[in-house]
Design an enzyme around this catalytic site. Structure first.
Site, mmCIF file in Angstrom:
data_model
loop_
_atom_site.group_PDB
_atom_site.id
_atom_site.type_symbol
_atom_site.label_atom_id
_atom_site.label_comp_id
_atom_site.label_asym_id
_atom_site.label_seq_id
_atom_site.Cartn_x
_atom_site.Cartn_y
_atom_site.Cartn_z
ATOM 1 N N SER A 96 3.006 2.442 -7.843
ATOM 2 C CA SER A 96 2.412 1.349 -7.076
ATOM 3 C C SER A 96 3.462 0.255 -6.839
ATOM 4 C CB SER A 96 1.172 0.826 -7.809
ATOM 5 O OG SER A 96 0.401 0.001 -6.987
ATOM 6 N N ASP A 127 -6.360 6.530 -0.688
ATOM 7 C CA ASP A 127 -5.580 5.351 -1.037
ATOM 8 C C ASP A 127 -4.981 4.794 0.248
ATOM 9 O OD1 ASP A 127 -3.715 3.498 -1.964
ATOM 10 O OD2 ASP A 127 -2.770 4.851 -3.388
ATOM 11 N N HIS A 151 -5.951 5.704 -6.045
ATOM 12 C CA HIS A 151 -4.856 4.876 -6.529
ATOM 13 C C HIS A 151 -4.972 4.669 -8.044
ATOM 14 C CE1 HIS A 151 -1.521 2.157 -5.716
ATOM 15 N NE2 HIS A 151 -2.039 1.341 -6.617
#
Length: 318
Positions: free
Chosen positions: A152, A248, A278
């Site tokens: 991320s 996502d 995610h």
């Protein structure tokens, strides 16, 4: 564009995982104070914490004056530099402790997790500066090859290190493994539109994180330290493995970055894993799909550390 049917795309195991997660860290967490977000996030991570495998030695020590945590097994010849996720707002050495320890155990590589400063306490470029200071010091401290890795927000930082290292720390980074990274893609197309309201991360959440990361200022343009996809030159980057989650808004960044690296003559492969959401790394013990997702991460790190590229025919979604 039609709204995805997440009841069909996401399996029962992942829904059960998300229910447990949402009970500890609610979907509206971005509406809370940053202090409350961090407290709840830490509590949630503790619930899903899987411990460290036997045989992994762990040491907390700074690199480049940045707090870090080093994981080792005997004869660790390759060093993985890991940047944790959390939108540049939450996360810590503890939040991804078990992930880093497991990567170390399964690959046999040293892993150094970097505790870069978080917004709003540190706004851009502060987080990048911390990440770079640590990376530079780690490259000086250990012989052998380096692998960049992150999830991320941490995937953003890992890629930013690869771009910035060209001409500065040449030849040391032998690969990068980017896990559902936010790389600065076009919010007006692809997954940003199709999965704008996906479970676990929405575009509205991303807008919050962006505002906090920049201190409310206009995001910089054309600066790969902020958004690696905004670079004008993708040549000279190390072999890259991108692993994203289908459900996502960030998933399109994987394809865009793969295309940019390949277009400059480099090696890159993108896996967009069906039915995943995610931040699914922490679901690996309760979801078969998430376990397979993590296996891809470990395989990528292991292969790049050995100087291998077993992806000639791999396609997104394989």
């Amino acid at each position: 564009m039609n709204t995805p049917d997440y009841q069909k795309l996401i399996d029962a195991e992942t829904w059960a995982y998300m229910a447990r997660l949402d009970a500890a860290y609610p979907p509206n967490a971005v509406e809370m104070t940053v202090e409350d977000q961090r407290r709840l996030y830490d509590d949630m991570c503790a619930i899903f914490y899987q411990g460290r495998p036997e045989g992994v030695t762990v040491t907390d020590e700074p690199f480049g004056s940045v707090p870090c945590r080093r994981y080792e097994v005997p004869d660790s010849a390759v060093t993985v530099v890991y940047y944790h996720g959390g939108g540049f707002v939450v996360g810590s050495l503890d939040s991804h402790d078990d992930v880093c320890a497991e990567i170390c155990k399964r690959t046999g590589y040293r892993v150094v997790s970097v505790d870069y400063g978080l917004a709003p306490d540190v706004t851009f470029p502060g987080c990048f500066n911390d990440a770079w200071a640590a990376f530079s010091a780690i490259s000086d401290a250990f012989d052998g090859d380096l692998i960049l890795c992150g999830d991320s927000a941490g995937g953003n930082l890992a890629a930013a290190m690869a771009h910035h290292a060209r001409g500065r720390i040449d030849g040391r980074a032998k690969g990068q493994v980017l896990i559902y990274p936010g790389l600065g893609g076009d919010w007006g197309q692809g997954s940003y539109v199709e999965h704008a309201n996906a479970p676990q991360l929405t575009v509205a959440d991303m807008e919050f994180y962006l505002t906090v990361r920049t201190g409310g200022l206009e995001p910089p343009k054309g600066d790969p330290r902020f958004a690696p996809l905004h670079d004008s030159d993708f040549s000279g980057l190390p072999p890259t493995v991108l692993i994203t989650a289908q459900c996502d808004p960030l998933s399109s960044d994987g394809g865009a970055y793969r295309d940019a690296v390949q277009g400059a003559g480099g090696k890159a492969v993108w896996f967009n894993v069906d039915g995943m959401v995610h931040a699914c790394l922490r679901a690996r013990s309760c979801s078969v799909r998430a376990a397979a997702f993590f296996d891809r991460v470990v395989k990528g790190v292991a292969a790049l550390g050995q100087g291998q590229w077993p992806y000639e025919t791999a396609q997104a979604g394989d």
